[in-house]
Design a protein around this motif. Structure first.
Motif, PDB file in Angstrom:
ATOM      1  N   THR A  28       0.852  -1.185   0.000  1.00  0.00           N
ATOM      2  CA  THR A  28       0.000   0.000   0.000  1.00  0.00           C
ATOM      3  C   THR A  28       0.890   1.238   0.000  1.00  0.00           C
ATOM      4  OG1 THR A  28      -1.743  -1.147   1.233  1.00  0.00           O
ATOM      5  CG2 THR A  28      -1.821   1.257   1.195  1.00  0.00           C
ATOM      6  N   LEU A  29       0.639   2.123  -0.945  1.00  0.00           N
ATOM      7  CA  LEU A  29       1.409   3.369  -1.064  1.00  0.00           C
ATOM      8  C   LEU A  29       0.476   4.560  -0.884  1.00  0.00           C
ATOM      9  CD1 LEU A  29       3.482   2.450  -4.270  1.00  0.00           C
ATOM     10  CD2 LEU A  29       4.155   2.133  -1.879  1.00  0.00           C
ATOM     11  N   PHE A  30       0.897   5.538  -0.084  1.00  0.00           N
ATOM     12  CA  PHE A  30       0.100   6.732   0.176  1.00  0.00           C
ATOM     13  C   PHE A  30       0.751   7.954  -0.465  1.00  0.00           C
ATOM     14  CE2 PHE A  30      -1.153   3.914   3.586  1.00  0.00           C
ATOM     15  CZ  PHE A  30      -2.508   4.168   3.751  1.00  0.00           C
ATOM     16  N   SER A  31      -0.097   8.888  -0.906  1.00  0.00           N
ATOM     17  CA  SER A  31       0.431  10.185  -1.329  1.00  0.00           C
ATOM     18  C   SER A  31       0.907  10.938  -0.086  1.00  0.00           C
ATOM     19  CB  SER A  31      -0.640  10.994  -2.072  1.00  0.00           C
ATOM     20  OG  SER A  31      -1.739  11.271  -1.211  1.00  0.00           O
ATOM     21  N   PHE A  32       1.730  11.982  -0.282  1.00  0.00           N
ATOM     22  CA  PHE A  32       2.319  12.700   0.853  1.00  0.00           C
ATOM     23  C   PHE A  32       1.251  13.278   1.767  1.00  0.00           C
ATOM     24  CE2 PHE A  32       4.263  16.489   2.801  1.00  0.00           C
ATOM     25  CZ  PHE A  32       5.343  15.885   3.437  1.00  0.00           C
ATOM     26  N   ASP A  33       0.151  13.787   1.183  1.00  0.00           N
ATOM     27  CA  ASP A  33      -0.891  14.398   1.999  1.00  0.00           C
ATOM     28  C   ASP A  33      -1.909  13.379   2.507  1.00  0.00           C
ATOM     29  OD1 ASP A  33      -2.279  13.768  -0.291  1.00  0.00           O
ATOM     30  OD2 ASP A  33      -2.836  15.831  -0.795  1.00  0.00           O
ATOM     31  N   ILE A  52      -2.709   3.744  -3.129  1.00  0.00           N
ATOM     32  CA  ILE A  52      -2.741   2.728  -4.173  1.00  0.00           C
ATOM     33  C   ILE A  52      -2.345   1.400  -3.542  1.00  0.00           C
ATOM     34  CG2 ILE A  52      -1.682   1.931  -6.326  1.00  0.00           C
ATOM     35  CD1 ILE A  52      -1.366   4.812  -7.161  1.00  0.00           C
ATOM     36  N   VAL A  53      -3.130   0.391  -3.813  1.00  0.00           N
ATOM     37  CA  VAL A  53      -2.886  -0.937  -3.254  1.00  0.00           C
ATOM     38  C   VAL A  53      -2.545  -1.902  -4.377  1.00  0.00           C
ATOM     39  CG1 VAL A  53      -3.889  -2.872  -1.982  1.00  0.00           C
ATOM     40  CG2 VAL A  53      -4.468  -0.518  -1.333  1.00  0.00           C
ATOM     41  N   ARG A  54      -1.406  -2.565  -4.244  1.00  0.00           N
ATOM     42  CA  ARG A  54      -1.094  -3.684  -5.125  1.00  0.00           C
ATOM     43  C   ARG A  54      -1.431  -4.951  -4.355  1.00  0.00           C
ATOM     44  NH1 ARG A  54       4.937  -5.467  -6.518  1.00  0.00           N
ATOM     45  NH2 ARG A  54       4.725  -6.348  -4.420  1.00  0.00           N
ATOM     46  N   ALA A  55      -2.409  -5.695  -4.855  1.00  0.00           N
ATOM     47  CA  ALA A  55      -2.879  -6.887  -4.156  1.00  0.00           C
ATOM     48  C   ALA A  55      -2.611  -8.120  -5.003  1.00  0.00           C
ATOM     49  CB  ALA A  55      -4.378  -6.779  -3.854  1.00  0.00           C
ATOM     50  N   VAL A  56      -2.119  -9.176  -4.359  1.00  0.00           N
ATOM     51  CA  VAL A  56      -1.882 -10.445  -5.030  1.00  0.00           C
ATOM     52  C   VAL A  56      -2.740 -11.490  -4.345  1.00  0.00           C
ATOM     53  CG1 VAL A  56      -0.172 -12.181  -5.682  1.00  0.00           C
ATOM     54  CG2 VAL A  56       0.486  -9.769  -5.575  1.00  0.00           C
ATOM     55  N   ASN A  57      -3.713 -12.025  -5.065  1.00  0.00           N
ATOM     56  CA  ASN A  57      -4.612 -13.041  -4.523  1.00  0.00           C
ATOM     57  C   ASN A  57      -4.231 -14.409  -5.073  1.00  0.00           C
ATOM     58  OD1 ASN A  57      -5.999 -11.038  -3.212  1.00  0.00           O
ATOM     59  ND2 ASN A  57      -7.613 -10.897  -4.738  1.00  0.00           N
ATOM     60  N   SER A  99      -2.254 -17.334  -9.205  1.00  0.00           N
ATOM     61  CA  SER A  99      -2.419 -16.062  -8.503  1.00  0.00           C
ATOM     62  C   SER A  99      -2.828 -14.990  -9.493  1.00  0.00           C
ATOM     63  CB  SER A  99      -1.127 -15.658  -7.781  1.00  0.00           C
ATOM     64  OG  SER A  99      -0.100 -15.414  -8.721  1.00  0.00           O
ATOM     65  N   LYS A 100      -3.563 -14.011  -8.985  1.00  0.00           N
ATOM     66  CA  LYS A 100      -3.968 -12.868  -9.790  1.00  0.00           C
ATOM     67  C   LYS A 100      -3.545 -11.595  -9.063  1.00  0.00           C
ATOM     68  CE  LYS A 100      -7.978 -14.935 -12.119  1.00  0.00           C
ATOM     69  NZ  LYS A 100      -9.439 -14.813 -12.371  1.00  0.00           N
ATOM     70  N   SER A 101      -3.071 -10.642  -9.817  1.00  0.00           N
ATOM     71  CA  SER A 101      -2.610  -9.384  -9.232  1.00  0.00           C
ATOM     72  C   SER A 101      -3.558  -8.255  -9.611  1.00  0.00           C
ATOM     73  CB  SER A 101      -1.194  -9.060  -9.718  1.00  0.00           C
ATOM     74  OG  SER A 101      -0.293 -10.087  -9.337  1.00  0.00           O
ATOM     75  N   TYR A 102      -3.768  -7.345  -8.689  1.00  0.00           N
ATOM     76  CA  TYR A 102      -4.703  -6.244  -8.889  1.00  0.00           C
ATOM     77  C   TYR A 102      -4.065  -4.929  -8.483  1.00  0.00           C
ATOM     78  CZ  TYR A 102      -8.059 -10.109  -8.830  1.00  0.00           C
ATOM     79  OH  TYR A 102      -8.728 -11.285  -9.081  1.00  0.00           O
ATOM     80  N   ILE A 103      -4.521  -3.861  -9.119  1.00  0.00           N
ATOM     81  CA  ILE A 103      -4.183  -2.505  -8.689  1.00  0.00           C
ATOM     82  C   ILE A 103      -5.489  -1.840  -8.268  1.00  0.00           C
ATOM     83  CG2 ILE A 103      -3.470  -0.214  -9.452  1.00  0.00           C
ATOM     84  CD1 ILE A 103      -1.114  -1.918  -9.091  1.00  0.00           C
ATOM     85  N   ARG A 104      -5.529  -1.320  -7.045  1.00  0.00           N
ATOM     86  CA  ARG A 104      -6.714  -0.617  -6.566  1.00  0.00           C
ATOM     87  C   ARG A 104      -6.302   0.786  -6.135  1.00  0.00           C
ATOM     88  NH1 ARG A 104      -7.490  -5.935  -4.152  1.00  0.00           N
ATOM     89  NH2 ARG A 104      -9.200  -7.002  -5.221  1.00  0.00           N
ATOM     90  N   VAL A 105      -7.072   1.780  -6.581  1.00  0.00           N
ATOM     91  CA  VAL A 105      -6.761   3.184  -6.306  1.00  0.00           C
ATOM     92  C   VAL A 105      -7.875   3.768  -5.438  1.00  0.00           C
ATOM     93  CG1 VAL A 105      -6.227   5.424  -7.335  1.00  0.00           C
ATOM     94  CG2 VAL A 105      -5.633   3.314  -8.563  1.00  0.00           C
ATOM     95  N   TYR A 106      -7.490   4.488  -4.377  1.00  0.00           N
ATOM     96  CA  TYR A 106      -8.470   5.023  -3.425  1.00  0.00           C
ATOM     97  C   TYR A 106      -8.247   6.506  -3.198  1.00  0.00           C
ATOM     98  CZ  TYR A 106      -9.181   0.095  -2.190  1.00  0.00           C
ATOM     99  OH  TYR A 106      -9.443  -1.261  -2.229  1.00  0.00           O
ATOM    100  N   GLU A 107      -9.345   7.198  -2.857  1.00  0.00           N
ATOM    101  CA  GLU A 107      -9.292   8.611  -2.471  1.00  0.00           C
ATOM    102  C   GLU A 107      -9.948   8.775  -1.111  1.00  0.00           C
ATOM    103  OE1 GLU A 107     -10.527  13.022  -4.240  1.00  0.00           O
ATOM    104  OE2 GLU A 107     -11.306  11.194  -5.162  1.00  0.00           O
TER     105      GLU A 107
END
Length: 207
Positions: free
Chosen positions: A85-90, A95-100, A181-189
């Motif tokens: 999980t990566l966060f913006s500075f503020d 953004i989450v990189r998930a591997v299921n 396995s499947k990899s996903y990118i999830r973006v959050y606000e």
């Protein structure tokens, strides 16, 4: 042998049944419908390609950042597996990189079931009803006829001292096989000033 493309004479269109129809014979409303469908399909194909490009770039950039971060501490990153999980500075975006991983059981699951059945037969008088229910539910197949892995694995959390039960739990652990396995990118606000995040949907059905 590769099939040769069908040559359609000028001024004709092929319908859904494979028949050649002269354009003058096609109703205006059918032509308009065809133009609309072709336009939307072309745009959808473009967007699908853009999403595929975004996914490839995002995975590459995230992996490169993880390696850069590891270099700051002289650490080695072992492969591409794992959730990040990566966060913006503020803190507004993450953004989450998930591997299921997909898990299946091999033939050792049957050995585990045999040992568990032995335990249940011997415990008939004093067995807790909830344990019997958990076991029967764990080995019940779903609508596709497949064992539900999460419920079988949940049996390992039961604290039961019987030596046969312990061997059964070991067999379950050894029977687990990662089959894909499947990899996903999830973006959050972030929602306003709260600590909650809502997804930025990349799914057309959820927009």
């Amino acid at each position: 042998m590769t099939a040769q493309p069908i040559q359609i004479p000028e001024g004709f269109r092929m319908d859904a049944q494979g028949r050649l129809v002269h354009q003058d014979m096609i109703k205006p409303i059918d032509q308009e419908r065809d133009r609309l469908v072709q336009h939307l399909v072309d745009r959808a194909s473009e967007l699908s390609g853009e999403l595929a490009d975004f996914k490839a770039v995002a995975f590459g950039d995230i992996e490169a950042f993880i390696e850069l971060s590891a270099e700051q501490y002289g650490a080695k990153v072992g492969g591409k597996k794992g959730n990040v999980t990566l966060f913006s500075f503020d803190g507004r975006y993450k953004i989450v990189r998930a591997v299921n991983e997909s898990i299946a059981f091999d033939e050792r699951l049957q050995a585990a079931r045999g040992l568990i059945d032995e335990c249940l037969r011997d415990w008939t008088e004093g067995a807790r009803p909830e344990v019997v229910t958990l076991v029967n539910d764990a080995f019940r197949t779903d609508t596709k006829g497949e064992i539900r892995t999460a419920r079988v694995l949940a049996l390992r959390r039961l604290q039961i001292g019987d030596e046969r039960w312990q061997r059964a739990m070991q067999a379950i652990g050894e029977a687990c096989q990662v089959v894909g396995s499947k990899s996903y990118i999830r973006v959050y606000e972030r929602v306003g000033d709260t600590h909650q995040y809502q997804p930025i949907s990349l799914d057309i059905a959820a927009v």
